[in-house]
Design a protein around this motif. Structure first.
Motif, short mmCIF file in Angstrom:
data_model
loop_
_atom_site.label_atom_id
_atom_site.label_comp_id
_atom_site.label_asym_id
_atom_site.label_seq_id
_atom_site.Cartn_x
_atom_site.Cartn_y
_atom_site.Cartn_z
N ARG A 177 0.73 -1.32 0.11
CA ARG A 177 0.02 0.02 0.00
C ARG A 177 0.83 1.15 -0.12
O ARG A 177 0.38 2.17 -0.43
N GLU A 178 1.91 1.09 0.57
CA GLU A 178 2.75 2.44 0.55
C GLU A 178 3.57 2.79 -0.56
O GLU A 178 4.19 3.77 -0.77
N SER A 179 3.55 1.79 -1.58
CA SER A 179 4.41 2.05 -2.73
C SER A 179 3.84 3.03 -3.82
O SER A 179 2.75 3.32 -3.79
N ALA A 180 4.78 3.58 -4.37
CA ALA A 180 4.41 4.49 -5.57
C ALA A 180 3.60 3.89 -6.61
O ALA A 180 3.00 4.86 -7.25
N LEU A 181 3.86 2.60 -6.65
CA LEU A 181 2.93 1.80 -7.79
C LEU A 181 1.32 1.57 -7.44
O LEU A 181 0.77 1.32 -8.32
N SER A 182 1.29 1.82 -6.01
CA SER A 182 -0.21 1.80 -5.81
C SER A 182 -0.91 2.81 -5.61
O SER A 182 -0.68 3.77 -4.91
N VAL A 183 -2.08 2.99 -6.28
CA VAL A 183 -3.13 4.03 -6.28
C VAL A 183 -4.47 3.79 -6.08
O VAL A 183 -5.15 2.85 -6.52
N GLY A 184 -5.04 4.67 -5.03
CA GLY A 184 -6.41 4.35 -4.71
C GLY A 184 -6.64 3.67 -3.31
O GLY A 184 -5.56 2.95 -2.69
N ALA A 185 -7.80 3.26 -2.88
CA ALA A 185 -7.91 2.61 -1.64
C ALA A 185 -7.50 1.27 -1.47
O ALA A 185 -7.00 0.94 -0.50
N ALA A 186 -7.63 0.49 -2.69
CA ALA A 186 -7.16 -0.87 -2.51
C ALA A 186 -5.97 -0.89 -3.05
O ALA A 186 -5.33 -2.17 -3.16
N GLY A 187 -5.30 0.13 -3.66
CA GLY A 187 -3.96 0.08 -4.18
C GLY A 187 -2.81 -0.99 -3.36
O GLY A 187 -2.64 -0.28 -2.27
N GLY A 188 -2.32 -1.70 -4.02
CA GLY A 188 -1.22 -2.46 -3.14
C GLY A 188 -1.69 -3.94 -2.45
O GLY A 188 -0.97 -4.60 -2.18
N ASP A 189 -3.00 -3.93 -2.32
CA ASP A 189 -3.54 -4.98 -1.78
C ASP A 189 -3.48 -6.20 -2.70
O ASP A 189 -3.54 -6.16 -4.05
#
Length: 509
Positions: A396-408
């Motif tokens: 979730r902390e990644s720059a690749l993850s965008v939005g509420a569920a990003g990174g899950d």
């Protein structure tokens, strides 16, 4: 001196190096794997593959052969001061692999090596990397083969997977922060047991006593992997425990005085102390670090090898995307940040573990009071299973993850797609990105197709509806962009949002 060229040179042929090489070969990259030993591990060492790592192995094309050689672990029984308190059921939902697998490291490495050959790779045994030079446009690795003749391998990228004393890490000048874990050692022995605890398929035991802990996990070859964590106030040289020493230790922690142990054939025992260390960065220019070259800690909860496999899984698709000209080099920085945060979370988990670290007076009191409810209660046991399985690990902390569920991580849910119910992970592919259109209409979205065609990175689009009760994971009329490693990158509602995300990380045609 001879010279050869490759896309990637991987130094070290342990599980992490082999997994990374398999992933890179699946993308078609030229990979050289150098290993100074003359063969894969001859010792069992690590013994558990957790559920998320089994999903990783499925992406690498070798999960089924692991299942064929291992034992699914169905349950673990907690015994405190000789008193059985409860049973933890190990099955978790939302994955093809509900149970962890008991399988030892020497077998793992053999199976990974077989898969590497299938995808056109090979390990160069008895070949030691003796020097590494990294420049802005590539790297060179000086190696000495079994005949002693020197040669130089040129490559676009070099990855150190060779362990705590990594030559690659030293060549990159990356500090290895940390130090010894004080006052802790582990003793291990593979043996058959005559004792009062019933032998059941896939059933393990966890014992706690003041200042001690021990476990017994069934082995594919028969008998148990016995292990114990204990205080280590002196620092005398380490020697493997004898059968009598291991028996005496297990008698004290299990309160089973008539215990008898018969070592397995071949016999194996081990005693070790530990270091908690982290490379300050996992990427320096054209050089990268993975596995024990990047991070290591005490094997509490058996997550070291699993974290290395997941790191290789994270790195392979990113390194391939950059080398194939699809992605910008900044994508590799997200491997370094994501994997380091993941490893730090695992280290914190092992330091707080109360079921395997030597039990304190407070731990013993609390386990006597609530231990049974802890491992048998629906919510508390669910948290333990989620933590052990690694299925709750996120970026979730990644720059690749965008939005509420990003990174899950996206669970393996039932979805309605192309006129029938399917498992969601059937639609995902480690060799490409996936875009999920959550809508009742199968009509093609021409604008979306046109926007995706502007990028060379492969993206496959699936139109689907989630099963009842899972709508919050795949909201109606949304576009969910999924990374090759099954983590959500972006949840959007308009094609332009997807195109803008891809433009941030990928080149245009």
């Amino acid at each position: 001196m001879s010279r050869t060229s490759h896309d990637v040179v991987v130094v070290g042929a342990g599980p992490t190096g082999l997994a990374l090489a398999i992933g890179l070969r699946q993308y078609g990259l030229s990979v050289a794997v150098l290993e100074k030993e003359d063969s894969s591990k001859r010792q069992p060492r690590a013994g558990v593959v957790w559920q998320r790592a089994l999903e990783v192995l499925a992406d690498l094309g070798c999960a089924e052969r692991f299942l064929a050689h291992g034992i699914p672990l169905h349950s673990s029984e907690l015994v405190v001061s000789g008193r059985p308190l409860g049973v933890l059921r190990m099955a978790v939902p939302g994955t093809r692999f509900p149970h962890p697998l008991s399988i030892e490291q020497d077998v793992m490495e053999r199976l990974l090596g077989e898969r590497l050959v299938e995808v056109g790779g090979a390990v160069e045994w008895s070949t030691e990397a003796v020097a590494v030079r990294v420049g802005p446009g590539g790297a060179e690795v000086d190696a000495r083969g079994p005949d002693g003749a020197p040669r130089t391998l040129r490559c676009a990228w070099v990855v150190g997977c060779e362990g705590a004393h990594s030559l690659v890490r030293k060549a990159l000048g990356v500090p290895f922060d940390g130090g010894p874990r004080p006052n802790l050692q582990v003793v291990q022995l593979n043996a058959r047991a005559e004792w009062p605890f019933p032998e059941k398929p896939g059933h393990s035991y966890l014992f706690l006593e003041r200042g001690m802990s021990a476990g017994a996990a069934p082995r594919p070859g028969g008998g148990y992997r016995f292990y114990g964590f204990t205080a280590d106030p002196d620092q005398r040289p380490l020697a493997p425990p004898s059968v009598d020493e291991m028996r005496d230790y297990l008698v004290r922690v299990s309160h089973a005085p008539r215990l008898r142990l018969t070592p397995t054939d071949p016999p194996w025992s081990n005693r070790a102390r530990f270091q908690d260390r982290f490379a300050r960065t996992l990427r320096s220019g054209r050089g990268l670090l993975a596995g024990d070259s990047a991070h290591l800690w005490a094997p509490v909860s058996a997550h070291g090898l699993n974290t290395g496999l997941r790191g290789a899984h994270n790195l392979a698709w990113k390194l391939a995307g950059v080398q194939l000209g699809w992605a910008r080099q900044e994508l590799l920085d997200t491997y370094a940040s994501e994997q380091r945060l993941t490893a730090l979370r695992v280290l914190r988990m092992t330091r707080r573990d109360r079921l395997e670290l030597p039990a304190t007076r407070f731990t013993m009191l609390s386990m006597r009071l609530i231990g049974g409810r802890l491992v048998s209660g629906r919510r508390s046991a669910g948290r333990i299973r989620s933590r052990l399985s690694d299925l709750d690990q996120h970026h979730r902390e990644s720059a690749l993850s965008v939005g509420a569920a990003g990174g899950d991580r996206l669970p393996d849910l039932p979805v309605w797609c192309r006129g029938r119910w399917r498992r969601l992970h059937e639609l995902l592919d480690y060799q490409r990105w996936t875009l999920l259109r959550v809508t009742g209409s199968d009509r093609a979205d021409r604008q979306l197709e046109r926007l995706l065609a502007a990028f060379p990175v492969p993206v496959r689009v699936h139109t689907l509806l989630p099963s009842l009760g899972h709508e919050h994971l795949l909201p109606a009329d949304s576009l969910v962009l999924v990374r090759p490693d099954s983590h959500i990158a972006l949840a959007a509602h308009h094609p332009e949002e997807v195109a803008a995300y891809l433009a941030r990380w990928f080149v245009r045609r």
